[in-house]
Design a protein around this motif. Structure first.
Motif, PDB file in Angstrom:
ATOM      1  N   ALA A   1      67.970  65.428  81.908  1.00 21.66           N
ATOM      2  CA  ALA A   1      68.394  66.680  82.559  1.00 21.66           C
ATOM      3  C   ALA A   1      67.655  67.868  81.941  1.00 21.66           C
ATOM      4  O   ALA A   1      67.218  68.782  82.638  1.00 21.66           O
ATOM      5  N   ARG A   2      67.474  67.815  80.614  1.00 22.74           N
ATOM      6  CA  ARG A   2      66.783  68.922  79.934  1.00 22.74           C
ATOM      7  C   ARG A   2      65.347  69.078  80.425  1.00 22.74           C
ATOM      8  O   ARG A   2      64.791  70.166  80.420  1.00 22.74           O
ATOM      9  N   LYS A   3      64.750  67.956  80.818  1.00 16.43           N
ATOM     10  CA  LYS A   3      63.366  68.038  81.304  1.00 16.43           C
ATOM     11  C   LYS A   3      63.321  68.265  82.809  1.00 16.43           C
ATOM     12  O   LYS A   3      62.260  68.185  83.420  1.00 16.43           O
ATOM     13  N   GLY A   4      64.485  68.428  83.412  1.00 12.60           N
ATOM     14  CA  GLY A   4      64.552  68.649  84.857  1.00 12.60           C
ATOM     15  C   GLY A   4      64.317  67.374  85.650  1.00 12.60           C
ATOM     16  O   GLY A   4      64.043  67.421  86.857  1.00 12.60           O
ATOM     17  N   LYS A   5      64.442  66.214  84.980  1.00  4.33           N
ATOM     18  CA  LYS A   5      64.174  64.958  85.675  1.00  4.33           C
ATOM     19  C   LYS A   5      65.451  64.235  86.086  1.00  4.33           C
ATOM     20  O   LYS A   5      65.405  63.120  86.597  1.00  4.33           O
ATOM     21  N   PHE A   6      66.569  64.860  85.821  1.00  3.65           N
ATOM     22  CA  PHE A   6      67.847  64.344  86.320  1.00  3.65           C
ATOM     23  C   PHE A   6      68.649  65.569  86.723  1.00  3.65           C
ATOM     24  O   PHE A   6      68.863  66.482  85.915  1.00  3.65           O
TER      25      PHE A   6
ATOM     26  N   PHE B   1      74.682  69.403  82.043  1.00  5.30           N
ATOM     27  CA  PHE B   1      73.877  70.364  82.813  1.00  5.30           C
ATOM     28  C   PHE B   1      74.121  71.795  82.343  1.00  5.30           C
ATOM     29  O   PHE B   1      73.500  72.727  82.820  1.00  5.30           O
ATOM     30  N   SER B   2      75.080  71.970  81.413  1.00  6.08           N
ATOM     31  CA  SER B   2      75.352  73.336  80.973  1.00  6.08           C
ATOM     32  C   SER B   2      74.605  73.606  79.671  1.00  6.08           C
ATOM     33  O   SER B   2      74.153  72.691  78.985  1.00  6.08           O
ATOM     34  N   GLU B   3      74.520  74.883  79.340  1.00  3.61           N
ATOM     35  CA  GLU B   3      73.758  75.312  78.169  1.00  3.61           C
ATOM     36  C   GLU B   3      74.282  74.666  76.887  1.00  3.61           C
ATOM     37  O   GLU B   3      73.536  74.210  76.042  1.00  3.61           O
ATOM     38  N   ASP B   4      75.660  74.647  76.789  1.00  3.42           N
ATOM     39  CA  ASP B   4      76.238  74.127  75.546  1.00  3.42           C
ATOM     40  C   ASP B   4      76.566  72.631  75.676  1.00  3.42           C
ATOM     41  O   ASP B   4      77.565  72.145  75.186  1.00  3.42           O
ATOM     42  N   GLY B   5      75.694  71.942  76.385  1.00  4.51           N
ATOM     43  CA  GLY B   5      75.907  70.507  76.613  1.00  4.51           C
ATOM     44  C   GLY B   5      75.971  69.668  75.346  1.00  4.51           C
ATOM     45  O   GLY B   5      76.262  68.489  75.407  1.00  4.51           O
ATOM     46  N   ASP B   6      75.725  70.288  74.215  1.00  9.74           N
ATOM     47  CA  ASP B   6      75.749  69.502  72.991  1.00  9.74           C
ATOM     48  C   ASP B   6      77.145  69.289  72.437  1.00  9.74           C
ATOM     49  O   ASP B   6      77.366  68.416  71.621  1.00  9.74           O
TER      50      ASP B   6
ATOM     51  N   GLU C   1      57.305  56.573  90.196  1.00  6.71           N
ATOM     52  CA  GLU C   1      57.323  57.807  89.393  1.00  6.71           C
ATOM     53  C   GLU C   1      58.656  58.005  88.663  1.00  6.71           C
ATOM     54  O   GLU C   1      58.699  58.181  87.464  1.00  6.71           O
ATOM     55  N   ARG C   2      59.760  57.959  89.474  1.00 12.74           N
ATOM     56  CA  ARG C   2      61.076  58.252  88.868  1.00 12.74           C
ATOM     57  C   ARG C   2      61.464  57.157  87.880  1.00 12.74           C
ATOM     58  O   ARG C   2      62.051  57.430  86.837  1.00 12.74           O
ATOM     59  N   GLY C   3      61.137  55.909  88.228  1.00 10.69           N
ATOM     60  CA  GLY C   3      61.421  54.796  87.322  1.00 10.69           C
ATOM     61  C   GLY C   3      60.736  55.024  85.975  1.00 10.69           C
ATOM     62  O   GLY C   3      61.315  54.784  84.918  1.00 10.69           O
ATOM     63  N   ALA C   4      59.496  55.532  86.019  1.00  5.43           N
ATOM     64  CA  ALA C   4      58.748  55.786  84.778  1.00  5.43           C
ATOM     65  C   ALA C   4      59.413  56.893  83.956  1.00  5.43           C
ATOM     66  O   ALA C   4      59.442  56.829  82.726  1.00  5.43           O
ATOM     67  N   ASP C   5      59.961  57.909  84.645  1.00  3.26           N
ATOM     68  CA  ASP C   5      60.681  58.971  83.910  1.00  3.26           C
ATOM     69  C   ASP C   5      61.847  58.374  83.137  1.00  3.26           C
ATOM     70  O   ASP C   5      62.068  58.686  81.961  1.00  3.26           O
ATOM     71  N   PHE C   6      62.615  57.513  83.826  1.00  5.99           N
ATOM     72  CA  PHE C   6      63.764  56.888  83.161  1.00  5.99           C
ATOM     73  C   PHE C   6      63.294  55.994  82.014  1.00  5.99           C
ATOM     74  O   PHE C   6      63.890  55.962  80.941  1.00  5.99           O
ATOM     75  N   PHE C   7      62.218  55.272  82.260  1.00  5.49           N
ATOM     76  CA  PHE C   7      61.677  54.363  81.243  1.00  5.49           C
ATOM     77  C   PHE C   7      61.312  55.153  79.979  1.00  5.49           C
ATOM     78  O   PHE C   7      61.701  54.793  78.867  1.00  5.49           O
ATOM     79  N   GLU C   8      60.592  56.244  80.176  1.00  6.97           N
ATOM     80  CA  GLU C   8      60.167  57.030  79.017  1.00  6.97           C
ATOM     81  C   GLU C   8      61.363  57.622  78.287  1.00  6.97           C
ATOM     82  O   GLU C   8      61.363  57.773  77.075  1.00  6.97           O
TER      83      GLU C   8
END
Ligand SMILES: Nc1ncnc2c1ncn2[C@@H]1O[C@H](COP(=O)(O)OP(=O)(O)OP(=O)(O)O)[C@@H](O)[C@H]1O
Ligand SMILES: [Mg+2]
Length: 470
Positions: free
Chosen positions: A66-71, A98-103, A313-320
Protein backbone atom coordinates in the motif's frame (compact mmCIF):
# COMPACT_ATOMS: atom_id res chain seq x y z
CA UNK A 1 -14.01 -25.98 10.90
CA UNK A 2 -15.03 -23.45 8.25
CA UNK A 3 -13.26 -23.57 4.94
CA UNK A 4 -11.63 -20.21 4.78
CA UNK A 5 -10.19 -20.01 1.32
CA UNK A 6 -11.97 -18.02 -1.33
CA UNK A 7 -14.09 -20.26 -3.52
CA UNK A 8 -12.55 -19.65 -6.88
CA UNK A 9 -14.86 -22.34 -8.09
CA UNK A 10 -13.78 -22.34 -11.67
CA UNK A 11 -10.21 -23.06 -10.77
CA UNK A 12 -9.96 -24.65 -7.36
CA UNK A 13 -11.53 -27.13 -5.02
CA UNK A 14 -10.73 -28.42 -1.59
CA UNK A 15 -10.22 -32.02 -0.58
CA UNK A 16 -11.75 -32.28 2.86
CA UNK A 17 -9.98 -35.53 3.58
CA UNK A 18 -6.44 -34.32 3.14
CA UNK A 19 -6.96 -30.55 3.49
CA UNK A 20 -5.40 -30.04 0.12
CA UNK A 21 -6.30 -27.41 -2.38
CA UNK A 22 -6.47 -28.74 -5.92
CA UNK A 23 -6.10 -26.06 -8.51
CA UNK A 24 -7.67 -26.86 -11.87
CA UNK A 25 -5.80 -25.23 -14.65
CA UNK A 26 -8.13 -26.49 -17.31
CA UNK A 27 -10.87 -29.08 -17.51
CA UNK A 28 -8.46 -31.96 -17.99
CA UNK A 29 -5.39 -30.95 -16.02
CA UNK A 30 -4.95 -30.23 -12.40
CA UNK A 31 -1.92 -29.53 -10.26
CA UNK A 32 -1.65 -30.39 -6.64
CA UNK A 33 -0.59 -27.49 -4.49
CA UNK A 34 0.47 -27.54 -0.87
CA UNK A 35 -1.95 -28.16 1.96
CA UNK A 36 -4.01 -25.10 2.69
CA UNK A 37 -2.20 -22.90 5.11
CA UNK A 38 -4.56 -19.96 5.09
CA UNK A 39 -5.06 -20.33 8.81
CA UNK A 40 -1.44 -19.65 9.66
CA UNK A 41 -1.28 -16.20 11.15
CA UNK A 42 -4.40 -14.44 12.29
CA UNK A 43 -4.10 -11.71 9.73
CA UNK A 44 -3.41 -13.57 6.54
CA UNK A 45 -5.49 -12.45 3.63
CA UNK A 46 -6.20 -13.44 0.06
CA UNK A 47 -6.20 -10.77 -2.62
CA UNK A 48 -7.77 -10.79 -6.07
CA UNK A 49 -6.33 -8.64 -8.81
CA UNK A 50 -7.14 -8.83 -12.50
CA UNK A 51 -9.24 -11.89 -11.70
CA UNK A 52 -6.24 -13.72 -10.29
CA UNK A 53 -6.05 -14.79 -6.71
CA UNK A 54 -2.89 -14.30 -4.64
CA UNK A 55 -2.05 -14.94 -1.03
CA UNK A 56 -2.40 -15.38 1.81
CA UNK A 57 -0.46 -12.25 2.74
CA UNK A 58 0.11 -10.79 6.16
CA UNK A 59 -1.13 -7.31 6.94
CA UNK A 60 2.49 -6.20 7.13
CA UNK A 61 3.08 -7.33 3.56
CA UNK A 62 -0.07 -5.59 2.34
CA UNK A 63 0.91 -2.43 4.17
CA UNK A 64 4.29 -2.52 2.38
CA UNK A 65 2.48 -2.72 -0.96
CA UNK A 66 0.00 0.00 0.00
CA UNK A 67 2.88 2.36 0.83
CA UNK A 68 4.22 1.92 -2.69
CA UNK A 69 0.76 2.46 -4.16
CA UNK A 70 0.65 -1.14 -5.36
CA UNK A 71 -2.26 -2.17 -3.18
CA UNK A 72 -5.20 0.18 -3.10
CA UNK A 73 -8.34 0.54 -0.92
CA UNK A 74 -10.44 -0.69 -3.83
CA UNK A 75 -8.50 -3.91 -4.42
CA UNK A 76 -10.48 -7.03 -3.59
CA UNK A 77 -9.75 -9.12 -0.52
CA UNK A 78 -11.48 -12.19 0.81
CA UNK A 79 -13.73 -11.46 3.79
CA UNK A 80 -13.83 -14.60 5.86
CA UNK A 81 -16.85 -13.54 7.92
CA UNK A 82 -19.00 -12.69 4.91
CA UNK A 83 -17.44 -15.36 2.72
CA UNK A 84 -17.23 -12.91 -0.14
CA UNK A 85 -14.81 -10.60 -1.95
CA UNK A 86 -14.91 -7.04 -0.62
CA UNK A 87 -12.88 -3.88 -1.18
CA UNK A 88 -9.86 -3.70 1.11
CA UNK A 89 -11.11 -0.47 2.69
CA UNK A 90 -14.24 -2.27 3.88
CA UNK A 91 -12.29 -4.51 6.23
CA UNK A 92 -11.68 -3.02 9.69
CA UNK A 93 -8.46 -4.97 9.83
CA UNK A 94 -7.05 -3.33 6.71
CA UNK A 95 -8.28 0.23 7.04
CA UNK A 96 -5.30 1.31 9.20
CA UNK A 97 -2.78 0.31 6.54
CA UNK A 98 -4.11 3.01 4.22
CA UNK A 99 -3.93 5.74 6.84
CA UNK A 100 -0.91 7.83 7.77
CA UNK A 101 -0.57 6.30 11.23
CA UNK A 102 -0.90 2.77 9.90
CA UNK A 103 1.94 1.71 12.12
CA UNK A 104 -0.16 1.67 15.26
CA UNK A 105 -0.51 -2.05 14.62
CA UNK A 106 -2.89 -4.69 15.35
CA UNK A 107 -1.29 -7.22 17.54
CA UNK A 108 0.77 -6.16 20.53
CA UNK A 109 2.32 -9.53 21.18
CA UNK A 110 5.53 -10.13 19.29
CA UNK A 111 6.03 -13.77 18.42
CA UNK A 112 9.64 -14.71 17.75
CA UNK A 113 10.53 -18.21 16.57
CA UNK A 114 14.02 -19.56 17.14
CA UNK A 115 15.04 -22.15 14.56
CA UNK A 116 17.80 -23.15 12.16
CA UNK A 117 18.40 -26.34 10.30
CA UNK A 118 21.08 -27.93 12.41
CA UNK A 119 20.64 -29.73 15.71
CA UNK A 120 22.63 -28.84 18.82
CA UNK A 121 23.58 -25.29 17.78
CA UNK A 122 22.06 -23.69 20.88
CA UNK A 123 18.46 -22.85 19.90
CA UNK A 124 16.97 -23.97 23.21
CA UNK A 125 19.49 -22.44 25.56
CA UNK A 126 19.43 -19.14 23.64
CA UNK A 127 15.61 -19.06 23.67
CA UNK A 128 15.62 -19.52 27.45
CA UNK A 129 18.27 -16.86 28.07
CA UNK A 130 16.74 -14.33 25.65
CA UNK A 131 13.46 -14.86 27.54
CA UNK A 132 15.16 -14.22 30.89
CA UNK A 133 16.87 -11.11 29.49
CA UNK A 134 13.59 -9.64 28.20
CA UNK A 135 11.74 -10.53 31.41
CA UNK A 136 14.39 -8.77 33.45
CA UNK A 137 13.56 -5.59 31.53
CA UNK A 138 9.96 -5.96 32.74
CA UNK A 139 8.50 -7.37 29.56
CA UNK A 140 5.94 -10.12 29.98
CA UNK A 141 7.47 -13.11 28.26
CA UNK A 142 6.24 -16.62 27.50
CA UNK A 143 8.66 -19.30 26.36
CA UNK A 144 6.99 -21.86 24.14
CA UNK A 145 8.55 -25.26 23.61
CA UNK A 146 7.55 -25.98 20.03
CA UNK A 147 10.15 -28.71 19.59
CA UNK A 148 7.51 -31.35 19.11
CA UNK A 149 10.00 -34.20 18.80
CA UNK A 150 12.28 -33.53 21.75
CA UNK A 151 10.89 -31.01 24.19
CA UNK A 152 13.51 -29.93 26.71
CA UNK A 153 13.03 -26.21 27.32
CA UNK A 154 11.50 -26.96 30.72
CA UNK A 155 14.70 -28.73 31.80
CA UNK A 156 16.78 -25.71 30.86
CA UNK A 157 14.43 -23.69 33.06
CA UNK A 158 14.99 -26.05 35.98
CA UNK A 159 11.52 -27.61 35.79
CA UNK A 160 11.72 -31.37 35.74
CA UNK A 161 8.07 -32.27 35.91
CA UNK A 162 5.91 -29.65 34.22
CA UNK A 163 2.41 -29.58 35.69
CA UNK A 164 0.86 -29.00 32.30
CA UNK A 165 2.23 -29.53 28.81
CA UNK A 166 0.92 -29.34 25.27
CA UNK A 167 -0.44 -32.77 25.91
CA UNK A 168 -3.17 -31.20 28.07
CA UNK A 169 -3.96 -28.76 25.32
CA UNK A 170 -4.04 -31.32 22.54
CA UNK A 171 -6.16 -33.70 24.55
CA UNK A 172 -8.54 -30.89 25.48
CA UNK A 173 -7.83 -31.12 29.21
CA UNK A 174 -7.14 -27.42 29.01
CA UNK A 175 -8.94 -25.10 26.62
CA UNK A 176 -6.43 -22.37 26.09
CA UNK A 177 -2.68 -22.01 25.95
CA UNK A 178 -2.95 -19.38 28.70
CA UNK A 179 -4.13 -22.17 31.00
CA UNK A 180 -1.04 -24.28 30.43
CA UNK A 181 1.50 -21.44 30.74
CA UNK A 182 3.47 -22.29 33.89
CA UNK A 183 5.04 -19.72 36.18
CA UNK A 184 8.83 -20.02 36.33
CA UNK A 185 11.17 -18.88 39.09
CA UNK A 186 11.90 -15.75 37.07
CA UNK A 187 9.47 -12.84 37.43
CA UNK A 188 7.53 -11.97 34.23
CA UNK A 189 8.55 -15.22 32.58
CA UNK A 190 6.19 -18.12 31.93
CA UNK A 191 6.68 -21.36 30.07
CA UNK A 192 4.46 -23.42 27.84
CA UNK A 193 6.10 -26.76 28.08
CA UNK A 194 6.42 -29.31 25.30
CA UNK A 195 4.79 -32.67 25.59
CA UNK A 196 7.85 -34.57 26.67
CA UNK A 197 7.66 -38.30 26.66
CA UNK A 198 4.27 -38.39 24.99
CA UNK A 199 5.22 -40.31 21.92
CA UNK A 200 3.14 -39.61 18.85
CA UNK A 201 2.85 -35.87 19.37
CA UNK A 202 5.94 -35.23 17.28
CA UNK A 203 3.53 -35.10 14.35
CA UNK A 204 0.37 -33.43 15.53
CA UNK A 205 -2.65 -33.75 13.34
CA UNK A 206 -3.17 -30.90 10.94
CA UNK A 207 -6.19 -29.61 12.84
CA UNK A 208 -4.27 -29.73 16.13
CA UNK A 209 -1.50 -27.64 14.59
CA UNK A 210 -4.00 -25.09 13.32
CA UNK A 211 -5.64 -24.80 16.68
CA UNK A 212 -2.27 -24.27 18.32
CA UNK A 213 -1.24 -21.56 15.87
CA UNK A 214 -4.49 -19.66 16.21
CA UNK A 215 -4.33 -19.84 19.98
CA UNK A 216 -0.76 -18.61 20.14
CA UNK A 217 -1.86 -15.07 19.45
CA UNK A 218 -4.34 -15.17 22.32
CA UNK A 219 -1.63 -15.68 24.94
CA UNK A 220 -1.19 -12.56 27.04
CA UNK A 221 2.40 -11.44 26.70
CA UNK A 222 4.68 -8.84 25.17
CA UNK A 223 6.94 -11.53 23.73
CA UNK A 224 6.33 -15.13 22.87
CA UNK A 225 9.51 -17.04 22.14
CA UNK A 226 9.14 -20.30 20.25
CA UNK A 227 11.89 -22.87 20.56
CA UNK A 228 11.75 -24.99 17.40
CA UNK A 229 13.18 -28.41 16.74
CA UNK A 230 16.08 -29.11 14.42
CA UNK A 231 15.62 -29.79 10.72
CA UNK A 232 13.28 -28.30 8.17
CA UNK A 233 10.13 -30.38 8.38
CA UNK A 234 6.81 -28.70 7.63
CA UNK A 235 6.14 -28.44 11.37
CA UNK A 236 9.30 -26.45 11.95
CA UNK A 237 8.99 -24.28 8.85
CA UNK A 238 5.33 -23.47 9.43
CA UNK A 239 5.97 -22.36 12.99
CA UNK A 240 8.93 -20.28 11.81
CA UNK A 241 6.80 -18.57 9.17
CA UNK A 242 3.83 -18.05 11.48
CA UNK A 243 5.85 -15.97 13.88
CA UNK A 244 6.23 -12.23 13.48
CA UNK A 245 9.98 -12.67 13.49
CA UNK A 246 12.29 -15.63 13.11
CA UNK A 247 15.78 -16.05 14.48
CA UNK A 248 18.07 -18.55 12.77
CA UNK A 249 20.76 -19.88 15.08
CA UNK A 250 23.93 -21.34 13.69
CA UNK A 251 27.52 -21.84 14.67
CA UNK A 252 30.45 -20.83 12.53
CA UNK A 253 31.29 -24.27 11.14
CA UNK A 254 30.91 -24.63 7.36
CA UNK A 255 28.27 -27.39 7.58
CA UNK A 256 26.19 -25.38 10.02
CA UNK A 257 26.49 -22.26 7.87
CA UNK A 258 25.32 -24.19 4.84
CA UNK A 259 22.38 -25.65 6.76
CA UNK A 260 21.40 -22.24 8.07
CA UNK A 261 21.34 -20.84 4.53
CA UNK A 262 19.33 -23.83 3.29
CA UNK A 263 16.89 -23.41 6.14
CA UNK A 264 16.33 -19.77 5.15
CA UNK A 265 15.90 -20.76 1.50
CA UNK A 266 13.40 -23.53 2.30
CA UNK A 267 11.37 -21.15 4.46
CA UNK A 268 11.32 -18.57 1.69
CA UNK A 269 10.30 -21.09 -0.96
CA UNK A 270 7.46 -22.39 1.21
CA UNK A 271 6.28 -18.86 1.86
CA UNK A 272 6.33 -18.06 -1.85
CA UNK A 273 4.64 -21.30 -2.90
CA UNK A 274 1.92 -20.62 -0.36
CA UNK A 275 1.43 -17.06 -1.52
CA UNK A 276 1.14 -18.06 -5.17
CA UNK A 277 -0.66 -21.38 -4.99
CA UNK A 278 -3.51 -19.71 -6.85
CA UNK A 279 -1.32 -18.80 -9.81
CA UNK A 280 -0.25 -21.71 -11.98
CA UNK A 281 2.19 -19.69 -14.10
CA UNK A 282 4.06 -18.35 -11.09
CA UNK A 283 4.12 -21.77 -9.43
CA UNK A 284 5.63 -23.25 -12.56
CA UNK A 285 8.46 -20.72 -12.43
CA UNK A 286 9.01 -21.45 -8.73
CA UNK A 287 9.14 -25.19 -9.40
CA UNK A 288 11.91 -24.88 -11.95
CA UNK A 289 14.87 -27.12 -11.46
CA UNK A 290 17.26 -24.23 -11.17
CA UNK A 291 15.55 -23.22 -7.95
CA UNK A 292 14.54 -26.50 -6.38
CA UNK A 293 17.54 -28.70 -7.16
CA UNK A 294 19.61 -29.27 -3.99
CA UNK A 295 23.00 -27.64 -4.03
CA UNK A 296 24.03 -24.48 -5.77
CA UNK A 297 21.20 -22.19 -6.87
CA UNK A 298 21.24 -21.71 -10.62
CA UNK A 299 18.83 -18.81 -10.70
CA UNK A 300 18.60 -15.89 -8.29
CA UNK A 301 15.31 -14.60 -6.92
CA UNK A 302 15.91 -11.34 -8.76
CA UNK A 303 15.90 -13.33 -12.01
CA UNK A 304 12.76 -15.17 -10.89
CA UNK A 305 11.05 -11.85 -10.21
CA UNK A 306 12.06 -10.70 -13.68
CA UNK A 307 10.57 -13.84 -15.26
CA UNK A 308 7.33 -13.31 -13.37
CA UNK A 309 7.17 -9.68 -14.43
CA UNK A 310 7.33 -10.77 -18.07
CA UNK A 311 4.02 -12.63 -17.65
CA UNK A 312 2.25 -10.93 -14.73
CA UNK A 313 2.96 -7.33 -13.62
CA UNK A 314 0.80 -7.35 -10.47
CA UNK A 315 1.93 -10.86 -9.54
CA UNK A 316 5.54 -9.62 -9.67
CA UNK A 317 4.68 -6.70 -7.34
CA UNK A 318 3.29 -9.16 -4.80
CA UNK A 319 6.27 -11.46 -5.29
CA UNK A 320 8.75 -8.68 -4.62
CA UNK A 321 6.78 -7.63 -1.56
CA UNK A 322 7.00 -11.13 -0.08
CA UNK A 323 10.77 -11.04 -0.60
CA UNK A 324 11.00 -7.62 0.97
CA UNK A 325 8.93 -8.58 4.02
CA UNK A 326 10.77 -11.77 4.84
CA UNK A 327 13.55 -10.64 7.16
CA UNK A 328 14.88 -13.52 9.20
CA UNK A 329 17.35 -12.66 11.94
CA UNK A 330 20.58 -14.52 12.52
CA UNK A 331 22.63 -15.32 15.63
CA UNK A 332 26.04 -16.91 15.41
CA UNK A 333 26.54 -19.05 18.51
CA UNK A 334 29.62 -20.74 20.00
CA UNK A 335 32.03 -18.28 18.46
CA UNK A 336 35.64 -18.96 19.48
CA UNK A 337 37.39 -16.43 17.37
CA UNK A 338 36.10 -12.91 16.59
CA UNK A 339 37.15 -13.61 13.02
CA UNK A 340 34.30 -16.16 12.83
CA UNK A 341 31.88 -13.27 12.70
CA UNK A 342 32.53 -12.97 9.00
CA UNK A 343 30.57 -16.23 8.57
CA UNK A 344 27.44 -14.42 9.75
CA UNK A 345 28.14 -11.60 7.34
CA UNK A 346 28.64 -14.18 4.57
CA UNK A 347 25.15 -15.62 5.10
CA UNK A 348 23.75 -12.11 5.06
CA UNK A 349 25.51 -11.34 1.78
CA UNK A 350 24.51 -14.64 0.12
CA UNK A 351 20.88 -14.16 1.15
CA UNK A 352 20.93 -10.67 -0.31
CA UNK A 353 22.52 -11.73 -3.59
CA UNK A 354 20.76 -15.01 -4.25
CA UNK A 355 17.46 -14.73 -2.41
CA UNK A 356 16.99 -10.94 -2.56
CA UNK A 357 16.10 -10.90 1.12
CA UNK A 358 17.46 -8.94 4.01
CA UNK A 359 18.88 -11.17 6.74
CA UNK A 360 19.39 -9.15 9.90
CA UNK A 361 22.57 -10.30 11.60
CA UNK A 362 21.97 -9.78 15.32
CA UNK A 363 25.50 -10.68 16.35
CA UNK A 364 27.30 -13.49 18.07
CA UNK A 365 27.51 -15.32 21.38
CA UNK A 366 30.93 -16.62 22.39
CA UNK A 367 31.70 -20.21 23.10
CA UNK A 368 31.80 -20.28 26.89
CA UNK A 369 32.42 -23.11 29.32
CA UNK A 370 29.96 -21.58 31.78
CA UNK A 371 27.14 -22.25 29.29
CA UNK A 372 27.85 -25.96 29.63
CA UNK A 373 27.97 -25.67 33.40
CA UNK A 374 24.64 -23.81 33.34
CA UNK A 375 23.06 -26.61 31.31
CA UNK A 376 24.30 -29.17 33.81
CA UNK A 377 22.94 -27.02 36.64
CA UNK A 378 19.55 -26.67 34.89
CA UNK A 379 19.72 -22.88 34.70
CA UNK A 380 19.55 -20.44 31.80
CA UNK A 381 23.18 -19.42 31.24
CA UNK A 382 22.43 -15.71 31.50
CA UNK A 383 21.35 -16.34 35.10
CA UNK A 384 23.97 -18.90 35.97
CA UNK A 385 26.71 -16.38 35.47
CA UNK A 386 25.48 -12.95 34.33
CA UNK A 387 29.09 -11.75 34.11
CA UNK A 388 30.25 -14.52 31.77
CA UNK A 389 31.33 -13.71 28.23
CA UNK A 390 28.32 -15.51 26.69
CA UNK A 391 25.88 -13.74 29.03
CA UNK A 392 27.44 -10.35 28.23
CA UNK A 393 27.27 -11.02 24.50
CA UNK A 394 23.64 -12.02 24.75
CA UNK A 395 22.52 -9.07 26.86
CA UNK A 396 24.17 -6.69 24.38
CA UNK A 397 22.52 -8.48 21.47
CA UNK A 398 19.07 -8.32 23.11
CA UNK A 399 19.43 -4.72 24.18
CA UNK A 400 20.88 -3.20 21.08
CA UNK A 401 19.83 -5.40 18.17
CA UNK A 402 16.62 -7.11 19.24
CA UNK A 403 15.05 -4.19 21.09
CA UNK A 404 16.71 -1.55 18.93
CA UNK A 405 17.98 0.54 21.86
CA UNK A 406 20.56 3.18 21.12
CA UNK A 407 23.98 2.67 22.69
CA UNK A 408 23.17 5.28 25.36
CA UNK A 409 19.81 3.70 26.23
CA UNK A 410 21.31 0.26 26.15
CA UNK A 411 23.93 1.27 28.72
CA UNK A 412 21.20 2.02 31.28
CA UNK A 413 19.07 -0.93 30.26
CA UNK A 414 22.03 -3.22 30.58
CA UNK A 415 22.70 -1.97 34.11
CA UNK A 416 19.07 -2.54 34.99
CA UNK A 417 19.21 -5.98 33.42
CA UNK A 418 22.34 -6.92 35.36
CA UNK A 419 20.73 -5.87 38.64
CA UNK A 420 17.60 -7.87 37.94
CA UNK A 421 19.59 -10.87 36.77
CA UNK A 422 21.61 -10.95 40.00
CA UNK A 423 18.39 -10.87 42.03
CA UNK A 424 16.74 -13.54 39.87
CA UNK A 425 19.85 -15.68 40.18
CA UNK A 426 19.58 -15.63 43.97
CA UNK A 427 15.93 -16.60 43.78
CA UNK A 428 16.38 -19.37 41.22
CA UNK A 429 15.98 -22.69 43.04
CA UNK A 430 18.69 -25.29 43.00
CA UNK A 431 17.32 -28.51 41.54
CA UNK A 432 18.67 -31.71 42.94
CA UNK A 433 18.82 -33.83 39.86
CA UNK A 434 19.65 -37.09 41.55
CA UNK A 435 16.60 -36.89 43.77
CA UNK A 436 14.29 -35.82 41.03
CA UNK A 437 15.05 -37.56 37.80
CA UNK A 438 16.93 -40.53 36.53
CA UNK A 439 19.84 -39.51 34.37
CA UNK A 440 20.19 -41.02 30.93
CA UNK A 441 23.05 -43.49 31.19
CA UNK A 442 24.40 -46.80 29.92
CA UNK A 443 22.82 -48.41 32.98
CA UNK A 444 19.35 -47.89 31.55
CA UNK A 445 17.66 -50.95 30.16
CA UNK A 446 16.77 -49.02 27.00
CA UNK A 447 20.28 -47.65 26.30
CA UNK A 448 20.91 -48.05 22.59
CA UNK A 449 17.23 -48.39 21.79
CA UNK A 450 15.75 -45.14 23.05
CA UNK A 451 14.82 -42.40 20.63
CA UNK A 452 15.40 -39.77 23.33
CA UNK A 453 18.80 -41.03 24.42
CA UNK A 454 20.92 -38.12 25.60
CA UNK A 455 23.57 -39.40 27.99
CA UNK A 456 24.14 -37.37 31.12
CA UNK A 457 20.87 -35.42 30.83
CA UNK A 458 17.64 -36.05 32.74
CA UNK A 459 15.53 -38.74 31.12
CA UNK A 460 12.66 -37.07 29.23
CA UNK A 461 10.54 -40.23 29.08
CA UNK A 462 10.67 -41.23 32.70
CA UNK A 463 6.90 -40.70 32.90
CA UNK A 464 6.52 -43.78 30.75
CA UNK A 465 8.26 -46.03 33.26
CA UNK A 466 5.01 -47.33 34.71
CA UNK A 467 3.85 -48.15 31.18
CA UNK A 468 7.05 -50.05 30.40
CA UNK A 469 6.84 -51.94 33.67
CA UNK A 470 3.24 -53.01 33.27
N1 LIG B 1 27.73 -20.49 23.57
C1 LIG B 1 27.93 -21.75 23.98
N2 LIG B 1 29.08 -22.09 24.63
C2 LIG B 1 29.29 -23.36 25.03
N3 LIG B 1 28.42 -24.36 24.84
C3 LIG B 1 27.28 -24.08 24.21
C4 LIG B 1 26.96 -22.78 23.74
N4 LIG B 1 25.75 -22.81 23.15
C5 LIG B 1 25.33 -24.08 23.24
N5 LIG B 1 26.24 -24.86 23.88
C6 LIG B 1 26.12 -26.30 24.15
O1 LIG B 1 25.34 -26.89 23.13
C7 LIG B 1 24.37 -27.75 23.71
C8 LIG B 1 23.15 -27.81 22.84
O2 LIG B 1 22.39 -26.65 23.01
P1 LIG B 1 20.81 -26.66 22.72
O3 LIG B 1 20.17 -27.81 23.39
O4 LIG B 1 20.31 -25.31 23.04
O5 LIG B 1 20.84 -26.90 21.15
P2 LIG B 1 19.58 -27.01 20.17
O6 LIG B 1 19.94 -26.27 18.94
O7 LIG B 1 18.35 -26.58 20.88
O8 LIG B 1 19.54 -28.57 19.91
P3 LIG B 1 18.33 -29.40 19.25
O9 LIG B 1 18.38 -29.13 17.79
O10 LIG B 1 18.69 -30.82 19.58
O11 LIG B 1 17.07 -28.95 19.89
C9 LIG B 1 24.12 -27.18 25.11
O12 LIG B 1 23.73 -28.20 25.98
C10 LIG B 1 25.44 -26.58 25.48
O13 LIG B 1 26.21 -27.55 26.17
MG1 LIG C 1 16.53 -27.59 21.24
Amino acid sequence: MPISVPPDSASSTLCLHCNTLWVYTSIESKIRTEPITREFGMHSLFVKVDNKQFGPFTTTELRGLARKGKFTPTDLVWDEDDQSWVHAEELDLLRPIFSEDGDGELNQTRIIAVGGGKGGVGKTILTASIGVALASLNYQVVLVDADLGGANLHTVMGILEPEYTFFDFYTLNRDSLNDIALETSVANLRLISGACGTLGLANPKYTQKLRFIRQLRTVNADFLLLDLGAGSSYNVIDFFLTADDGIVVTNPEPMAIQEAFNFIKICLMRKLRRAFHGSREILEILDRDELTRPGRMQMSMAQVAQKIREIDERGADFFEQVLESFKPMLILNMVNDPDDVKEGVAIQAAAGELLSIDVRFLGYVSYDQSVREAVRDLKPFILYNPGSKAAQDLSKLVNVKLLGNSLFQSFWKKRKMQKQLMAAREAFPQVNLLDNAPICSVKCFYWGDCEYQNGGHPCPVRYLEPVFKS
